[in-house]
Design an enzyme around this catalytic site. Structure first.
Site, short mmCIF file in Angstrom:
data_model
loop_
_atom_site.label_atom_id
_atom_site.label_comp_id
_atom_site.label_asym_id
_atom_site.label_seq_id
_atom_site.Cartn_x
_atom_site.Cartn_y
_atom_site.Cartn_z
N LEU A 68 39.14 43.69 44.61
CA LEU A 68 37.91 44.46 44.46
C LEU A 68 36.91 43.77 43.54
CD1 LEU A 68 36.48 47.14 45.16
CD2 LEU A 68 37.50 48.10 43.08
N ASP A 69 35.69 43.56 44.05
CA ASP A 69 34.58 42.99 43.29
C ASP A 69 34.86 41.57 42.78
OD1 ASP A 69 33.17 45.33 43.66
OD2 ASP A 69 33.81 46.20 41.75
N GLU A 70 35.79 40.87 43.42
CA GLU A 70 36.13 39.52 42.96
C GLU A 70 35.97 38.47 44.05
OE1 GLU A 70 39.85 39.25 40.93
OE2 GLU A 70 39.39 40.89 39.54
#
Length: 290
Positions: free
Chosen positions: A228-230
């Site tokens: 997530l979000d990476e």
């Protein structure tokens, strides 16, 4: 084929004579180089190239050209992809309740800044159907509830498949998508995160930024991965703020940054200017002739 161009994105380990070999390969097939951009990562030894070619002189079929390039590149372990200018990419926009990024993408597409078709908009809420109606784009509401998420996401994937979607843009779509969905659009799903990653991941980043007393806020557009979000970052920007700004002020200012960052990232993808390497991106500039 007059007027048609091909853009090749190429990656391999750097070596002597590489550029000469690649450019000569296309020269021998009657192709003129319109634009060539390249970059070498000195730490990894990886070489990256974006080559724009005029197809007017192509004496063979496109599929034969691609087969020949595969054979040519095999000894060098050349990784490549090609995009043709006479094909119009099809982009789906997924949204929840925030309208600013959606509006910005639709206006830029309508004005020709983003060269693509938008065959549908998908949302987990009915709130933004009026926006889709203004632009005469089909709007599909697929509610996502905790216990039904495993059933509803395949409906979204079926919609995208039925509309032959090439690129998925999460324009403030406030749902975590499944690994299966991500795999279907690997490096073809762009998310806008309303914070300057890697700081303030997850929900309510502006509140946490306010609590931390930041002096800059920003936004990050990235490819979606299972982490997530990476995912690989495509575009970022920031705006300076002071202690006088509360969470609502930061959110208001942040919306402008989000729109700008997301449209830049989408434009770079649509113009075939991005090469993903591991968890990084090489984003070539979009100057004249590019």
């Amino acid at each position: 084929m007059d007027g048609a161009n091909a853009i090749f994105l190429i990656r391999c380990m750097d070596r002597k004579g590489l550029v000469a070999g690649i450019t000569n390969f296309f020269y021998e097939r009657g192709l003129n180089i319109v634009n060539c951009q390249q970059y070498t990562d000195m730490m990894s030894g990886q070489y990256f190239m974006r080559l724009k070619l005029d197809l007017a002189g192509l004496a063979c079929s496109r599929s034969e050209l691609e087969r020949n390039l595969s054979n040519f590149g095999e000894p060098m372990k050349l990784e490549w992809s090609v995009f043709y200018s006479d094909y119009m990419p099809r982009m789906a926009v997924l949204v929840s309740k925030a309208s600013h990024c959606l509006y910005d993408l639709l206006v830029k597409q309508r004005e020709g800044t983003l060269r693509c078709e938008i065959p549908l908009i998908v949302s987990n809420h009915p709130d933004l159907e009026y926006v889709a109606q203004q632009f005469r784009i089909p709007y599909f509401c697929v509610p996502v509830r905790g216990e039904s998420k495993a059933e509803t996401e395949p409906k979204i994937m079926e919609l995208l498949k039925a509309h032959h979607v090439d690129l998925v843009v999460l324009a403030r779509y406030m749902q975590v998508v499944s690994p299966e969905f991500i795999a279907l659009y690997n490096n073809r799903m762009i998310n806008i995160h309303h914070a300057f990653l890697p700081a303030f991941q997850g929900a309510n980043p502006y509140l946490r930024a306010f609590q931390r007393g930041v002096k800059m806020i920003g936004a990050t557009a990235h490819y979606v991965t299972e982490d997530l979000d990476e995912g690989p970052i495509i575009e970022q920007d920031v705006v300076r703020v002071t202690h006088e700004y509360g969470p609502e002020d930061l959110s208001r200012i942040g919306r402008d940054v989000e729109m700008m960052v997301l449209s830049r990232a989408v434009k770079a993808h649509l113009e075939s200017r991005i090469i993903v390497h591991e968890n990084r991106t090489v984003v070539f500039t979009g100057g004249a002739g590019a």
